[in-house]
Design a protein around this motif. Structure first.
Motif, PDB file in Angstrom:
ATOM      1  N   UNK A  95       7.062  18.213   6.750  1.00  0.00           N
ATOM      2  CA  UNK A  95       7.884  17.150   6.141  1.00  0.00           C
ATOM      3  C   UNK A  95       9.185  17.744   5.608  1.00  0.00           C
ATOM      4  N   UNK A 144      -8.011  18.158   5.520  1.00  0.00           N
ATOM      5  CA  UNK A 144      -7.047  18.888   6.356  1.00  0.00           C
ATOM      6  C   UNK A 144      -5.611  18.531   6.058  1.00  0.00           C
ATOM      7  N   UNK A 145      -5.399  17.411   5.353  1.00  0.00           N
ATOM      8  CA  UNK A 145      -4.016  17.040   5.007  1.00  0.00           C
ATOM      9  C   UNK A 145      -3.368  18.163   4.188  1.00  0.00           C
ATOM     10  N   UNK A 157       7.604   2.211  -0.117  1.00  0.00           N
ATOM     11  CA  UNK A 157       6.920   1.894  -1.370  1.00  0.00           C
ATOM     12  C   UNK A 157       7.681   2.341  -2.611  1.00  0.00           C
ATOM     13  N   UNK A 208      -4.965   7.748  -0.236  1.00  0.00           N
ATOM     14  CA  UNK A 208      -4.694   7.429   1.173  1.00  0.00           C
ATOM     15  C   UNK A 208      -4.548   8.702   1.988  1.00  0.00           C
ATOM     16  N   UNK A 209      -3.967   9.718   1.396  1.00  0.00           N
ATOM     17  CA  UNK A 209      -3.796  10.993   2.126  1.00  0.00           C
ATOM     18  C   UNK A 209      -5.165  11.583   2.450  1.00  0.00           C
ATOM     19  N   UNK A 256      -1.531   6.467  -3.359  1.00  0.00           N
ATOM     20  CA  UNK A 256      -0.707   7.409  -2.584  1.00  0.00           C
ATOM     21  C   UNK A 256      -1.493   8.692  -2.337  1.00  0.00           C
ATOM     22  N   UNK A 311       0.830  -1.210   0.000  1.00  0.00           N
ATOM     23  CA  UNK A 311       0.000   0.000   0.000  1.00  0.00           C
ATOM     24  C   UNK A 311       0.859   1.251   0.000  1.00  0.00           C
ATOM     25  N   UNK A 312       0.177   2.369   0.115  1.00  0.00           N
ATOM     26  CA  UNK A 312       0.869   3.661  -0.089  1.00  0.00           C
ATOM     27  C   UNK A 312       0.414   4.684   0.943  1.00  0.00           C
ATOM     28  N   UNK A 313       0.456   4.319   2.219  1.00  0.00           N
ATOM     29  CA  UNK A 313      -0.150   5.188   3.234  1.00  0.00           C
ATOM     30  C   UNK A 313       0.858   6.049   3.986  1.00  0.00           C
ATOM     31  N   UNK A 314       2.094   6.153   3.503  1.00  0.00           N
ATOM     32  CA  UNK A 314       3.072   6.977   4.221  1.00  0.00           C
ATOM     33  C   UNK A 314       2.787   8.461   4.027  1.00  0.00           C
ATOM     34  N   UNK A 315       3.184   9.247   4.998  1.00  0.00           N
ATOM     35  CA  UNK A 315       3.039  10.711   4.972  1.00  0.00           C
ATOM     36  C   UNK A 315       1.584  11.125   4.755  1.00  0.00           C
ATOM     37  N   UNK A 316       0.655  10.388   5.329  1.00  0.00           N
ATOM     38  CA  UNK A 316      -0.759  10.693   5.113  1.00  0.00           C
ATOM     39  C   UNK A 316      -1.425  11.353   6.320  1.00  0.00           C
ATOM     40  N   UNK A 317      -0.686  11.570   7.388  1.00  0.00           N
ATOM     41  CA  UNK A 317      -1.257  12.242   8.555  1.00  0.00           C
ATOM     42  C   UNK A 317      -1.081  13.751   8.410  1.00  0.00           C
ATOM     43  N   UNK A 318      -2.142  14.536   8.658  1.00  0.00           N
ATOM     44  CA  UNK A 318      -1.966  15.995   8.609  1.00  0.00           C
ATOM     45  C   UNK A 318      -1.156  16.472   9.804  1.00  0.00           C
ATOM     46  N   UNK A 319      -0.413  17.528   9.619  1.00  0.00           N
ATOM     47  CA  UNK A 319       0.409  18.065  10.713  1.00  0.00           C
ATOM     48  C   UNK A 319      -0.403  19.078  11.506  1.00  0.00           C
ATOM     49  N   UNK A 370      -3.215  21.256   4.375  1.00  0.00           N
ATOM     50  CA  UNK A 370      -3.273  22.533   5.098  1.00  0.00           C
ATOM     51  C   UNK A 370      -2.011  23.376   4.924  1.00  0.00           C
ATOM     52  N   UNK A 392      -7.059   9.061   5.026  1.00  0.00           N
ATOM     53  CA  UNK A 392      -6.525   9.042   6.399  1.00  0.00           C
ATOM     54  C   UNK A 392      -6.469  10.444   6.986  1.00  0.00           C
ATOM     55  N   UNK A 427       1.402  20.553   6.671  1.00  0.00           N
ATOM     56  CA  UNK A 427       1.867  19.163   6.554  1.00  0.00           C
ATOM     57  C   UNK A 427       3.123  19.091   5.682  1.00  0.00           C
TER      58      UNK A 427
END
Lengths: 464, 380
Positions: free
Chosen positions: B222, B212-213, B133, B204-205, B201, A356-364, B215, B208, B218
């Protein structure tokens, strides 16, 4: 130290090993003897000085008043404490703040469980990087990065506050309205006077037991005093999972609800009243995956999917002119594509290459800090250099994998760091290095650097 | 996905399906695709090399907070961590396989060796840390090459076959436009894998992190948490970062449009492939989150119609207004320089020379085709 050791055993406190907010005894004098501060610290070519209750940075004759990065209240500045790592801690009416060379603002150090609450009047940093804080009513030691700590019992205090602190070696002098008191706070922590268990299984210092949990079952930590509640009350326990540098409070997280499936190492540390840390008690936790991530289920699902796809193509092929090889090939192609889609919907790290591809998907969350872990080096000529954790030449996919052993004071890891130093910084005589988490606060106007967390400071010839 | 007009069998689902995967494709294009995939695998192999060897020799023991947590593939096959001797055998066999695969010598065997051992090598690496990935599409491309006539064009096998009288149907080395059954399969499969990857990719953003991702904070976080050359300059503006995040989501989620048949798919590829490449370039210059060279190379290898490059260059060189030709050449020069700066100049020596060799080879081939005046039979 002898008399203090007796105190550790004899003094009863709150039963259990949980940290309690500490605000000292009630009342307290405003302290007519506590005069205007003129504290001064030389740092990185600049001087930090308290002038008329304000904190000034003097660089080449240019005076700058330092204020908190969030423009929150600072109030009257009372005292400064120099950290060997290069940071300076500030006691002010608004709380404890930290300043760093090259950073033009102060950042508040959060006061958390067990640390002395109230308006700080005096601060002192010892060689073990415990930050001693005195308020109008209480004195205690705290972790300078994360703000949790312990308060001294009233019997250690010289009457009423406000208190002022000074340190000489391992001796802490506390001055109050009734004179001064000196207590020995250095040395190693005495043997832990507590037991820790997870779901009834004892944690041990060596050869930790393994404890298996089914999915959804929550491990719970229990800590009890070895010699009854009286001895236990003189200790505080904190824990960490998988060697993380942040120790968590049992007050908030006694139940480990956020453990992902897989193997984890739980470690519980004891802290005595002077915040001296014991070696950890540990246990291995094996948390099972939910049934739909179990090997048997996944293999069965892949089998059913494959059979279904193959059947589809085989049935369709019976009415057409095609080859068995093409039916097999079509099944494999569609199966592989379906598995990639399934991995996209239900990501699973262990399923590689179907992860899958769920990295860096959390908002800051902009109320927090951006952290950048780095290594800082200092030499005997006053020079400083910064390198990433990857410069150690060890292959890691997270810098913490190599930094955590350094933060823990792991002897071989620190020895290796000194070994590679000539290659890392040729012609430098490095005298100390630090594990630092550089911090940036994200404001609507843009990123603002704030003083870093210094997670470890190692002098040449010292283990930590 | 483009389908060769030469294959006309069947019009229903099965017919279209089989034409897509088993129909003819350009042997030359597949050969170039194979070479680029081999170079990408070489880059990934070297990135994983130190981790696997350090663990195999236990040189990092006691210095690292890390343990063996095998991926399912190794767990199901009961494969444990390799010792030093095993790691050496696998590494050097894989190097030999990649070289043989790149030059096209005993190509079928080389493809099998490369796919199997690279999958093992990456799985071992990921079993010592967190799986990522960046090599998923590469791994599927390697396996797809196993089941294709990868050695029929741009290979020593083809040259030797010609010398020994075992060439194609005309008894000659395949040239531009020559179609070979099954040659389109690895390219189509890699395209589909890349489209699935980009789509998930992006989605999922949203799934999840929600809206708000995007914004702005984020991306700032990074960039500043994993600093790279341009992080300081671009992370300074929350609004700019928010725009970049929205653009990124749009490109990733809508990327599967490149799979549309006909002219719409072709238009989509002209937008989304440079968009994805730009995204990887920006990611590499603004965040130190690992090398995306592998994915970048494989995506370009799969989506560029290499057969049409000489014809395109010829048209740019001679048939367009001067100002347009100049602008196109300038844009290509900037793009090539940027790629060189980002991907080649900053890499370790071995990879730099390997990549430079491949780039030079492909450029020389394109130039030779253009100036020798070979006809581009598959031109737009």
């Amino acid at each position: 130290m002898g008399s203090l050791a007796l105190v550790v055993i004899a003094v009863g406190g709150a039963p259990g090993l949980l940290a309690k907010p500490c605000s000292g005894s009630s009342g307290g004098s405003s302290g007519g003897w506590f005069g205007v501060s003129d504290a001064r610290v030389e740092r990185g070519g600049a001087t930090l000085e308290v002038q008329n209750g304000r904190l000034m940075r003097l660089v080449a004759g240019e005076d700058v008043v330092l204020s908190p990065v969030d423009n929150g209240p600072l109030g009257n500045v009372w005292d400064l404490a120099a950290d060997p790592s290069g940071l300076t801690f500030v006691a002010a009416d608004g709380g404890v703040f930290v300043a760093a060379p090259g950073v033009a603002a102060l950042e508040r150090v959060p006061i958390r469980d067990g640390a002395p609450a109230g308006a700080p009047r005096s601060v002192a940093m010892d060689g073990s990087r415990r930050l001693w804080v005195a308020t109008e009513n209480a004195v205690g030691a705290m972790d300078p990065s994360f703000g949790w700590g312990r308060c001294l019992p009233e019997s250690d205090l010289p009457g009423q506050g406000p208190f002022a602190l000074s340190l000489e070696g391992g001796t802490l002098e506390i001055r109050g309205t009734d004179g001064a008191k000196r207590i020995e706070v250095g040395g190693e922590a005495p043997a832990a006077a507590f037991f820790a268990s997870a779901n009834g299984i004892q944690l041990t210092a060596e050869f930790p037991a393994a404890l298996a949990f089914s999915y959804g079952e929550v491990p719970e930590i229990e800590v009890t005093g070895a010699a009854g509640a009286a001895a236990a009350g003189d200790w505080m326990a904190r824990y960490r999972v998988n060697g993380h540098h942040r120790l968590r409070s049992l007050d908030d997280d006694r139940a480990l609800r956020d453990l992902a499936p897989g193997r984890h190492r739980l470690e519980v540390f004891g802290f005595d009243r002077y915040l001296r840390r014991t070696p950890p008690l540990a246990i291995e936790l094996h948390v099972a995956a939910p049934f739909y991530y179990q090997k048997w289920f996944l293999l069965a699902a892949v089998g059913v999917l494959g059979a279904g796809i193959f059947g589809f193509f085989a049935v369709r092929a019976s009415s057409r002119r095609t080859t068995a090889l093409r039916v097999l090939g079509s099944s494999a192609i569609l199966g592989a594509l379906c598995l990639q889609v399934a991995a996209g919907i239900w990501p699973h790290a262990k399923g590689w290459p179907f992860v899958g591809y769920s990295m860096y998907s959390q908002p800051f969350d902009p109320s927090g800090h951006v952290h950048e872990p780095l290594l800082h080096f200092h030499d005997d000529k006053g020079r400083s250099a910064t390198r990433s954790a990857y410069s150690m030449g060890l292959a890691v996919d997270s810098p913490w994998q190599v930094l955590h052993p350094l933060i823990d004071g792991n002897g071989p890891a620190i020895a290796r760091m000194w070994e590679i130093m000539p290659a890392l910084l040729p012609n430098w005589n490095v005298t100390s290095f630090q594990v630092v988490s550089e911090r940036t606060k994200l404001m609507p106007t843009g990123p603002v650097p704030v003083p870093p967390l210094v997670l470890a400071h190692v002098e040449r010839g010292e283990s930590r | 996905m483009s389908v060769s007009p030469k294959d006309t069998s069947g019009g229903h689902f099965e017919g279209r399906w089989e034409r897509l995967w088993f129909g003819p494709g350009s042997a030359v294009r597949l050969g170039i695709f194979r070479i680029i995939v081999m170079v990408s695998a070489y880059d990934a192999l070297n990135r994983f090399q130190s981790a696997v060897f350090q663990h195999a020799s236990e040189s990092g023991a006691g210095l690292l907070n890390r343990s063996w947590n095998p991926v399912f593939l190794l767990e199901v096959l009961h494969i444990g961590p390799p010792n030093e001797a095993t790691a050496n055998v696998v590494y050097w066999t894989l190097i030999a396989g990649l070289i043989a695969g790149a030059v096209g010598l005993m190509t079928r065997l080389a493809m099998v060796v490369c796919a199997a051992l690279f999958t093992y090598w990456a799985a071992v690496h990921y079993s010592f840390g967190q799986p990522h990935h960046d090599c998923i599409v590469l791994t599927f491309a390697l396996w797809a090459l196993v089941f294709s006539p990868a050695g029929r064009g741009v290979s020593l096998d083809a040259l030797l076959g010609r010398a020994l009288g075992r060439g194609n149907a005309n008894g000659a080395q395949p040239v531009l436009g020559d179609a070979v059954p099954g040659a389109a399969f690895p390219i189509h499969f890699t395209r589909a894998s890349a489209a699935i990857g980009y789509f998930f990719a992006g989605s999922s953003k949203l799934a999840i992190g929600g809206l708000g991702w995007a914004n702005g904070y984020t991306l700032q976080a990074i960039m500043l948490g994993y600093r790279s050359d341009w992080s300081g300059a671009l992370a300074g503006s929350t609004r700019l970062c928010q725009l970049m995040q929205i653009g990124l989501l749009a490109i990733q989620i809508a990327f599967p449009l490149v799979l549309l048949p006909g002219k719409w798919g072709r238009y989509a590829r002209w937008f989304f492939v440079p968009g994805a490449v730009s995204f990887h370039l920006m990611a590499m210059k603004t965040m130190n989150t690992g090398s995306f060279l592998t994915l970048w190379f494989v995506v370009v290898a799969a989506f560029v119609d290499w057969d049409r490059v000489p014809g395109f260059l010829r048209r740019v060189a001679g048939e367009r207004p001067v100002w347009l030709r100049a602008a196109l050449w300038a844009a290509m020069a900037v793009f090539v320089y940027t790629c060189y700066h980002v991907f080649i100049a900053s890499k370790p020596d071995g990879v730099r020379w390997g990549a430079a060799l491949v780039a030079s080879g492909v450029a020389a081939w394109a130039g030779a085709q253009m100036f020798l005046g070979k006809q581009d039979q598959a031109a737009v």
